[in-house]
Design an enzyme around this catalytic site. Sequence first.
Site, mmCIF file in Angstrom:
data_model
loop_
_atom_site.group_PDB
_atom_site.id
_atom_site.type_symbol
_atom_site.label_atom_id
_atom_site.label_comp_id
_atom_site.label_asym_id
_atom_site.label_seq_id
_atom_site.Cartn_x
_atom_site.Cartn_y
_atom_site.Cartn_z
ATOM 1 N N SER B 146 1.033 2.884 -5.525
ATOM 2 C CA SER B 146 -0.219 3.628 -5.681
ATOM 3 C C SER B 146 -0.304 4.225 -7.093
ATOM 4 O O SER B 146 -0.302 3.476 -8.071
ATOM 5 C CB SER B 146 -0.305 4.689 -4.575
ATOM 6 O OG SER B 146 -1.625 5.165 -4.461
ATOM 7 N N ASP B 230 -5.608 -1.197 3.907
ATOM 8 C CA ASP B 230 -5.367 0.018 3.122
ATOM 9 C C ASP B 230 -6.690 0.775 2.976
ATOM 10 O O ASP B 230 -7.668 0.233 2.459
ATOM 11 C CB ASP B 230 -4.826 -0.413 1.755
ATOM 12 C CG ASP B 230 -4.382 0.738 0.883
ATOM 13 O OD1 ASP B 230 -5.049 1.790 0.907
ATOM 14 O OD2 ASP B 230 -3.381 0.568 0.162
ATOM 15 N N HIS B 263 -1.517 1.742 3.589
ATOM 16 C CA HIS B 263 -1.041 2.337 2.329
ATOM 17 C C HIS B 263 0.313 3.038 2.486
ATOM 18 O O HIS B 263 0.803 3.650 1.545
ATOM 19 C CB HIS B 263 -2.096 3.354 1.854
ATOM 20 C CG HIS B 263 -2.030 3.673 0.386
ATOM 21 N ND1 HIS B 263 -2.306 2.769 -0.604
ATOM 22 C CD2 HIS B 263 -1.720 4.827 -0.275
ATOM 23 C CE1 HIS B 263 -2.176 3.327 -1.794
ATOM 24 N NE2 HIS B 263 -1.812 4.579 -1.630
#
Lengths: 284, 284
Positions: B146, B230, B263
Amino acid sequence: MERIERHASHGGSQEVWKHASSVVGGEMKFGIYLPEAALRGQQCPVLYWLSGLTCTEQNFITKAGAQRYAAEHGIIVVAPDTSPRGDTVPDSPDYDLGQGAGFYVNATRDPWARHFRMYDYVVSELPTLIEGGFPASDARSISGHSMGGHGALVVALRNPGRYRSVSAFSPIVAPSQVPWGEKALAAYLGDDREAWKQYDAVALVANGGKSGGKSVSEQLPLLVDQGDADDFLDTQLRPQLLQAACEKAGYPLQLNLREGYDHSYYFIASFIGEHMAFHAKALA
Amino acid sequence: MERIERHASHGGSQEVWKHASSVVGGEMKFGIYLPEAALRGQQCPVLYWLSGLTCTEQNFITKAGAQRYAAEHGIIVVAPDTSPRGDTVPDSPDYDLGQGAGFYVNATRDPWARHFRMYDYVVSELPTLIEGGFPASDARSISGHSMGGHGALVVALRNPGRYRSVSAFSPIVAPSQVPWGEKALAAYLGDDREAWKQYDAVALVANGGKSGGKSVSEQLPLLVDQGDADDFLDTQLRPQLLQAACEKAGYPLQLNLREGYDHSYYFIASFIGEHMAFHAKALA
């Protein structure tokens, strides 16, 4: 039952569910890993994992890395919370009594007796729920860590017909003889130490092995891993007591003493693959 | 440097260290996994891991399960905190700015400029510390998740000579074009979007690939994994922008879109083995 988390993981699904439990009189949560075969509806065997003091259903599923091996072997892994929770459930300010410290017993003393019935929850209510609500066969094995290692040993030794194999990491093998266990068993069961024996793996092996009433055919494959750098080794865990009881009773035990390993999930993650392979063989 | 945690793990040692950082003007922490060969004093290559928003040095080392693969390949894995911390370090009430959200930039605007220099920390100070204090060779690779995937891409694209390979999970590939990045870059660097380009992987590929100044020999092996379930995919991550920039610039990219994955660290744990193998090949 309501699903409250769902994450793809190693080709399967790591989920968290909550449900009303009649046994503990409140809401319970558990983590469940469903390998790809289970997602396709194929019946899979189940490994139950019992966690240690202070843990919830989250610790094992986020830290142990068991999903990879569960996926490999096609095993469902169920990891319940360690006690009932919430404002209406009694608690203690201590980390080793009350919420997060159910010790996998059926409490008989107030204020604990109403809710703290984790033994029945693990042995009966949870498997019924799992086998009714998921593509889970009745081939069960059980494992756990520390207080949960104690729980796994006790549950399996008392119900050999319900499990194929049992293992434990750093278990409290003789709660009647160590401070964590003496405190919890006195609170949950009262001062009569006879009542403690049904929740003490060393006492169960001594009373139920070859020299006791049970037949050899009721002996389960039994694997224990213990780190020799575990801060609780000599005060709370004392695996040599289990080793001696097993030797005396003729109960086969594989005890691995692991050099340099401590009480943490780093230890569990290092050897969970071996434990999963051990259970997979028994569950096949 | 002071060691504050040490756990045996997969035959090696998972440790946490803290040290005074002159670059960020305060104390920093990092996790380091030392495989067995490193414990014996053998020089090992190093994979740097940059974590995402809100993370500390703990998230990756407790949840990703990378130690097993690091042990297998004989790789040291270093996972720093995501920002300086503490009462003397500026912060914001928002999770996506300030402490825990350093974005791997050198801030130029007050109140951030004094401490928020994570770019220099990751590129220079941390490797110097690692290669001076541990049996670490100067063979380096870098990865992250991320915000940390963004950091890994930017650090590697700007310093191809210092790294052998780069990978990312769910990276913010174009911070200049998404809300998380626009907010952080405006705060740390000011409103001039030209200054943002040095911290934007898509802009760096567009300006530095075949069609820009850099030679093909400076292209690093580049692997990105992205889950298609995600929640941040379309708003914050947008991997297709990196794919388009790489295609245009002739920069080889392996982009894996993973069906059903989100995620979380369950996603990272599912594919960290493939990323470690990818880096091991480049580091050999």
